[in-house]
Design a protein around this motif. Sequence first.
Motif, PDB file in Angstrom:
ATOM      1  N   PRO A 131      -7.713 -34.331 -10.346  1.00  0.00           N
ATOM      2  CA  PRO A 131      -6.947 -33.784  -9.209  1.00  0.00           C
ATOM      3  C   PRO A 131      -6.529 -32.338  -9.412  1.00  0.00           C
ATOM      4  O   PRO A 131      -6.595 -31.534  -8.485  1.00  0.00           O
ATOM      5  N   LYS A 132      -6.088 -31.994 -10.631  1.00  0.00           N
ATOM      6  CA  LYS A 132      -5.668 -30.616 -10.875  1.00  0.00           C
ATOM      7  C   LYS A 132      -6.856 -29.678 -10.737  1.00  0.00           C
ATOM      8  O   LYS A 132      -6.724 -28.551 -10.257  1.00  0.00           O
ATOM      9  N   ASP A 133      -8.024 -30.140 -11.174  1.00  0.00           N
ATOM     10  CA  ASP A 133      -9.227 -29.326 -11.066  1.00  0.00           C
ATOM     11  C   ASP A 133      -9.528 -29.022  -9.604  1.00  0.00           C
ATOM     12  O   ASP A 133      -9.894 -27.899  -9.257  1.00  0.00           O
ATOM     13  N   GLU A 134      -9.362 -30.006  -8.720  1.00  0.00           N
ATOM     14  CA  GLU A 134      -9.613 -29.795  -7.300  1.00  0.00           C
ATOM     15  C   GLU A 134      -8.635 -28.786  -6.719  1.00  0.00           C
ATOM     16  O   GLU A 134      -9.001 -27.952  -5.893  1.00  0.00           O
ATOM     17  N   ALA A 135      -7.373 -28.851  -7.152  1.00  0.00           N
ATOM     18  CA  ALA A 135      -6.383 -27.880  -6.680  1.00  0.00           C
ATOM     19  C   ALA A 135      -6.731 -26.480  -7.162  1.00  0.00           C
ATOM     20  O   ALA A 135      -6.580 -25.496  -6.420  1.00  0.00           O
ATOM     21  N   MET A 136      -7.222 -26.366  -8.409  1.00  0.00           N
ATOM     22  CA  MET A 136      -7.635 -25.068  -8.951  1.00  0.00           C
ATOM     23  C   MET A 136      -8.806 -24.499  -8.158  1.00  0.00           C
ATOM     24  O   MET A 136      -8.889 -23.293  -7.924  1.00  0.00           O
ATOM     25  N   ARG A 137      -9.706 -25.369  -7.742  1.00  0.00           N
ATOM     26  CA  ARG A 137     -10.868 -24.913  -6.991  1.00  0.00           C
ATOM     27  C   ARG A 137     -10.477 -24.438  -5.591  1.00  0.00           C
ATOM     28  O   ARG A 137     -11.107 -23.550  -5.045  1.00  0.00           O
ATOM     29  N   ARG A 138      -9.441 -25.042  -5.039  1.00  0.00           N
ATOM     30  CA  ARG A 138      -9.023 -24.659  -3.693  1.00  0.00           C
ATOM     31  C   ARG A 138      -8.362 -23.289  -3.693  1.00  0.00           C
ATOM     32  O   ARG A 138      -8.723 -22.410  -2.892  1.00  0.00           O
ATOM     33  N   ALA A 139      -7.391 -23.083  -4.552  1.00  0.00           N
ATOM     34  CA  ALA A 139      -6.690 -21.793  -4.614  1.00  0.00           C
ATOM     35  C   ALA A 139      -5.974 -21.679  -5.948  1.00  0.00           C
ATOM     36  O   ALA A 139      -5.265 -22.599  -6.363  1.00  0.00           O
ATOM     37  N   ARG A 140      -6.169 -20.553  -6.608  1.00  0.00           N
ATOM     38  CA  ARG A 140      -5.525 -20.309  -7.898  1.00  0.00           C
ATOM     39  C   ARG A 140      -5.338 -18.812  -8.070  1.00  0.00           C
ATOM     40  O   ARG A 140      -5.937 -18.004  -7.353  1.00  0.00           O
ATOM     41  N   SER A 141      -4.518 -18.446  -9.028  1.00  0.00           N
ATOM     42  CA  SER A 141      -4.357 -17.029  -9.341  1.00  0.00           C
ATOM     43  C   SER A 141      -5.383 -16.628 -10.384  1.00  0.00           C
ATOM     44  O   SER A 141      -5.680 -17.390 -11.304  1.00  0.00           O
ATOM     45  N   CYS A 142      -5.965 -15.483 -10.208  1.00  0.00           N
ATOM     46  CA  CYS A 142      -6.857 -14.873 -11.187  1.00  0.00           C
ATOM     47  C   CYS A 142      -6.127 -13.615 -11.643  1.00  0.00           C
ATOM     48  O   CYS A 142      -6.310 -12.534 -11.095  1.00  0.00           O
ATOM     49  N   TYR A 143      -5.205 -13.794 -12.607  1.00  0.00           N
ATOM     50  CA  TYR A 143      -4.287 -12.749 -13.050  1.00  0.00           C
ATOM     51  C   TYR A 143      -3.297 -12.442 -11.930  1.00  0.00           C
ATOM     52  O   TYR A 143      -2.301 -13.144 -11.795  1.00  0.00           O
ATOM     53  N   ASP A 144      -3.564 -11.457 -11.081  1.00  0.00           N
ATOM     54  CA  ASP A 144      -2.603 -11.128 -10.027  1.00  0.00           C
ATOM     55  C   ASP A 144      -3.201 -11.193  -8.633  1.00  0.00           C
ATOM     56  O   ASP A 144      -2.603 -10.726  -7.669  1.00  0.00           O
ATOM     57  N   HIS A 145      -4.398 -11.772  -8.517  1.00  0.00           N
ATOM     58  CA  HIS A 145      -5.001 -11.905  -7.191  1.00  0.00           C
ATOM     59  C   HIS A 145      -5.477 -13.341  -6.980  1.00  0.00           C
ATOM     60  O   HIS A 145      -5.454 -14.149  -7.897  1.00  0.00           O
ATOM     61  N   LEU A 146      -5.884 -13.641  -5.771  1.00  0.00           N
ATOM     62  CA  LEU A 146      -6.228 -14.999  -5.378  1.00  0.00           C
ATOM     63  C   LEU A 146      -7.690 -15.303  -5.678  1.00  0.00           C
ATOM     64  O   LEU A 146      -8.581 -14.481  -5.447  1.00  0.00           O
ATOM     65  N   ALA A 147      -7.922 -16.510  -6.204  1.00  0.00           N
ATOM     66  CA  ALA A 147      -9.278 -16.991  -6.471  1.00  0.00           C
ATOM     67  C   ALA A 147      -9.414 -18.394  -5.897  1.00  0.00           C
ATOM     68  O   ALA A 147      -8.448 -18.978  -5.412  1.00  0.00           O
ATOM     69  N   GLY A 148     -10.629 -18.924  -5.923  1.00  0.00           N
ATOM     70  CA  GLY A 148     -10.879 -20.250  -5.389  1.00  0.00           C
ATOM     71  C   GLY A 148     -11.510 -20.201  -4.008  1.00  0.00           C
ATOM     72  O   GLY A 148     -11.873 -19.135  -3.488  1.00  0.00           O
ATOM     73  N   ASN A 149     -11.641 -21.368  -3.405  1.00  0.00           N
ATOM     74  CA  ASN A 149     -12.334 -21.498  -2.131  1.00  0.00           C
ATOM     75  C   ASN A 149     -11.744 -20.619  -1.032  1.00  0.00           C
ATOM     76  O   ASN A 149     -12.475 -19.957  -0.285  1.00  0.00           O
ATOM     77  N   LEU A 150     -10.420 -20.591  -0.940  1.00  0.00           N
ATOM     78  CA  LEU A 150      -9.778 -19.777   0.094  1.00  0.00           C
ATOM     79  C   LEU A 150     -10.069 -18.294  -0.098  1.00  0.00           C
ATOM     80  O   LEU A 150     -10.303 -17.556   0.862  1.00  0.00           O
ATOM     81  N   ALA A 151     -10.047 -17.857  -1.355  1.00  0.00           N
ATOM     82  CA  ALA A 151     -10.289 -16.444  -1.651  1.00  0.00           C
ATOM     83  C   ALA A 151     -11.735 -16.056  -1.373  1.00  0.00           C
ATOM     84  O   ALA A 151     -12.015 -14.950  -0.885  1.00  0.00           O
TER      85      ALA A 151
END
Length: 226
Positions: A102-122
Amino acid sequence: MKEGPDIAQVAACLGEPARANMLLALMSGMALTAGELSREAAVTPATASGHLAKLEACGLVTGEKQGRHRFYRLADPDVAHAIEALVSVSARLGHMRTRPGPKDEAMRRARSCYDHLAGNLAVDLFASWSASGILKSAENAVELTEEGRRFLETRGIEIAPLSKSKRPLCRRCIDWSERRHHLGGSVGAAVLNLALNKGWAERKDSSRVVTFAPGGEKKFVAWYSH
């Protein structure tokens, strides 16, 4: 005798598993104490202090004393960019530290890459802005167009102050989970800050996961849509 940058020293510093885990924890963009980083690396506090001293000497992290604690951050966005590139390569080659959950799925959806947005939304944001002419890609670089500057100004991001920084306005990163580009640089950082400040998203503890409530995600998508 070979001339030029010596990548072996940096690679050796990155290559120790405990230090790699500490650097990945710092990819949240938050400052963490030696104690917090020792838990992330699963080593004793004394061992963690030794690893942090090496990372600091190598120029990969910086430490700042505040009260009883010393807080550590990644030294600069270039370090974060290099780590994210290594994460992308590791994921492509199948070198994963844990099984997906589950945490992996949340990381894939949206996460921080240092100070910017990463993941599916980004990745969706980057694709939208590239298609609509807000961003212009050329070989290994990406630029903000004049139309893009005007668009972001109307969306509450002032470009003039960002332009004064030595940091690039825009930088494209290969997203390790999506295998496509997301937006870094000072504009990428401003986008994440705006989403957090408006309450559309939130970060908890030292996790890289960025959580968007359903209503917040809808507002964010509407905000970046041209």
